[in-house]
Enzyme design. Structure first.
Site, PDB file in Angstrom:
ATOM      1  N   PRO A   1       0.818  -1.222   0.000  1.00 44.58           N
ATOM      2  CG  PRO A   1      -0.656  -1.472   1.807  1.00 44.58           C
ATOM      3  CD  PRO A   1       0.567  -2.050   1.186  1.00 44.58           C
TER       4      PRO A   1
ATOM      5  CD  GLU B   1      -1.511  -5.108  10.070  1.00 42.56           C
ATOM      6  OE1 GLU B   1      -1.338  -3.883  10.009  1.00 42.56           O
ATOM      7  OE2 GLU B   1      -2.572  -5.663   9.722  1.00 42.56           O
TER       8      GLU B   1
ATOM      9  NE  ARG C   1      -5.905  -5.006 -22.252  1.00 45.85           N
ATOM     10  CZ  ARG C   1      -5.715  -3.824 -22.820  1.00 45.85           C
ATOM     11  NH1 ARG C   1      -4.679  -3.077 -22.471  1.00 45.85           N
ATOM     12  NH2 ARG C   1      -6.544  -3.365 -23.737  1.00 45.85           N
TER      13      ARG C   1
ATOM     14  CG  ASP D   1      -5.886   0.079 -24.121  1.00 44.19           C
ATOM     15  OD1 ASP D   1      -6.919  -0.323 -24.666  1.00 44.19           O
ATOM     16  OD2 ASP D   1      -4.978  -0.650 -23.724  1.00 44.19           O
TER      17      ASP D   1
HETATM   18  C1  9D3 Z   1      -2.910  -0.462   9.283  1.00 42.93           C
HETATM   19  C2  9D3 Z   1      -2.037  -0.209   8.124  1.00 42.93           C
HETATM   20  N1  9D3 Z   1      -2.386  -1.018   6.952  1.00 42.93           N
HETATM   21  C3  9D3 Z   1      -1.914  -0.263   5.738  1.00 42.93           C
HETATM   22  C4  9D3 Z   1      -3.033   0.397   5.030  1.00 42.93           C
HETATM   23  C5  9D3 Z   1      -1.754  -2.313   7.018  1.00 42.93           C
HETATM   24  C6  9D3 Z   1      -1.888  -3.141   5.813  1.00 42.93           C
HETATM   25  C7  9D3 Z   1      -3.116  -3.413   5.250  1.00 42.93           C
HETATM   26  C8  9D3 Z   1      -3.237  -4.248   4.152  1.00 42.93           C
HETATM   27  C9  9D3 Z   1      -0.767  -3.709   5.255  1.00 42.93           C
HETATM   28  C10 9D3 Z   1      -0.887  -4.541   4.153  1.00 42.93           C
HETATM   29  C11 9D3 Z   1      -2.115  -4.813   3.623  1.00 42.93           C
HETATM   30  C12 9D3 Z   1      -2.235  -5.724   2.466  1.00 42.93           C
HETATM   31  N2  9D3 Z   1      -2.214  -4.976   1.216  1.00 42.93           N
HETATM   32  C13 9D3 Z   1      -1.366  -5.260   0.249  1.00 42.93           C
HETATM   33  O1  9D3 Z   1      -0.588  -6.176   0.379  1.00 42.93           O
HETATM   34  C14 9D3 Z   1      -1.347  -4.445  -0.942  1.00 42.93           C
HETATM   35  C15 9D3 Z   1      -2.189  -3.369  -1.363  1.00 42.93           C
HETATM   36  C16 9D3 Z   1      -3.320  -2.732  -0.764  1.00 42.93           C
HETATM   37  O2  9D3 Z   1      -3.803  -3.082   0.326  1.00 42.93           O
HETATM   38  N3  9D3 Z   1      -3.890  -1.697  -1.419  1.00 42.93           N
HETATM   39  C17 9D3 Z   1      -3.448  -1.243  -2.614  1.00 42.93           C
HETATM   40  N4  9D3 Z   1      -2.395  -1.798  -3.206  1.00 42.93           N
HETATM   41  C18 9D3 Z   1      -1.787  -2.842  -2.570  1.00 42.93           C
HETATM   42  S1  9D3 Z   1      -0.444  -3.624  -3.160  1.00 42.93           S
HETATM   43  C19 9D3 Z   1      -0.376  -4.673  -1.876  1.00 42.93           C
END
Ligand code: 9D3
Length: 261
Positions: A91, A118, A156, A171
């Site tokens: 994220p 996490e 693609r 696109d």
């Molecule tokens: C409380 C903090 N959280 C961060 C927003 C912890 C957290 C939540 C979810 C840490 C990792 C995740 C799992 N998410 C992914 O692995 C992930 C992800 C996403 O949640 N949103 C957008 N892109 C991605 S890429 C990997």
């Protein structure tokens, strides 16, 4: 040959996707895209096959252990022969964009690291990761869907995957604008006692008019929904004088964004 090595706790998520739809031929044996899965659990060597543990410093959730990930990564890089980029889906990464998909389609592939829980022990990330990529500002439960999104977007773009070679030139994000609306049969759709005609210009056979209408619709939609994309297109010199004239009309409220009736 483009090759992606995927390190994941859930390898079973990938096969149904790679066997479905227009991108299936890209992933098929002999196709332009090779995917090797590295099930992380197989690299957990203790009796309980542990892949996660509690965070130092306390707090909620679990952290993925560095050691099983290290073994999987070293095995994947060794199987590839030459060291490849390592992408961690997170994220906190840079947004996945069409430009990144093009870069990937033109490269040697990558090792894709899919996290769960996490997150991953930072020391493993510091040692190996060359790029962190996010799908956007929303919370998923892991990196597998983002990895599939990258694979789908890359597949693609490869020659021979889309039947019409021009498809991805059209696109929306290649042009840097949102797409125009699309219509097919019937010419007038009667539903719930109402008539929904196709915009007449599309039936006119005048290709210059049709192109102009589509451009105007794309510009109007983009101006309304994604003004940031208009600003980028302008800054990159991707808007013509006709585009600017159409945008001025749109701003003056003279171009309906919806189908004319
Ligand atoms: C409380 C903090 N959280 C961060 C927003 C912890 C957290 C939540 C979810 C840490 C990792 C995740 C799992 N998410 C992914 O692995 C992930 C992800 C996403 O949640 N949103 C957008 N892109 C991605 S890429 C990997």
């Amino acid at each position: 040959m483009l090759r992606f090595d995927i390190i994941t706790l859930f390898p079973e998520l990938f096969a149904p996707f790679m066997q479905t739809g227009v991108t299936r031929r890209a992933f098929a044996p002999g196709g332009p895209l090779a995917v090797e899965l590295w099930p992380l659990r197989e690299h957990a060597l203790d009796t309980y096959r542990r892949v996660d543990d509690r965070p130092y410093g306390g707090g909620p959730g679990m952290v993925m252990l560095a050691e099983p990930l290290e073994r999987a990564l070293v095995a994947a890089q060794a199987a590839r022969g030459a060291p490849a980029p390592v992408i961690h889906f997170s994220p906190t990464g840079e947004p996945l964009t069409q430009a990144l998909l093009h870069e990937m389609a033109a490269g040697e592939g990558a090792v894709l690291l899919c996290g769960r829980y996490e997150g991953i022990d930072q020391r493993l990330l510091d040692r190996h990761v060359t790029r962190e990529v996010s799908l956007g500002d929303f919370v998923l439960s892991g990196g597998e869907l983002p990895a599939l999104a990258l694979l789908d977007g890359v597949a693609r773009l490869l020659p021979g995957v889309l039947a019409d070679a021009r498809s991805h030139e059209q696109d929306s994000f290649e042009a840097g604008l949102l797409d125009c609306p699309h219509y097919s049969r019937p010419e007038t759709w009667v539903v719930d006692g109402a008539e929904w005609p196709v915009p007449p210009v599309l039936l006119s056979g005048h290709h210059a008019d049709i192109d102009r209408w589509r451009r105007e619709q794309a510009l109007a939609r983009t101006a309304r929904l994604r003004p940031d994309l208009i600003a980028s297109a302008r800054a990159a010199g991707r808007l013509t004088r006709l585009d600017e004239a159409l945008l001025a009309q749109i701003a003056a409220g003279q171009t309906p964004d919806q189908t004319p009736r």
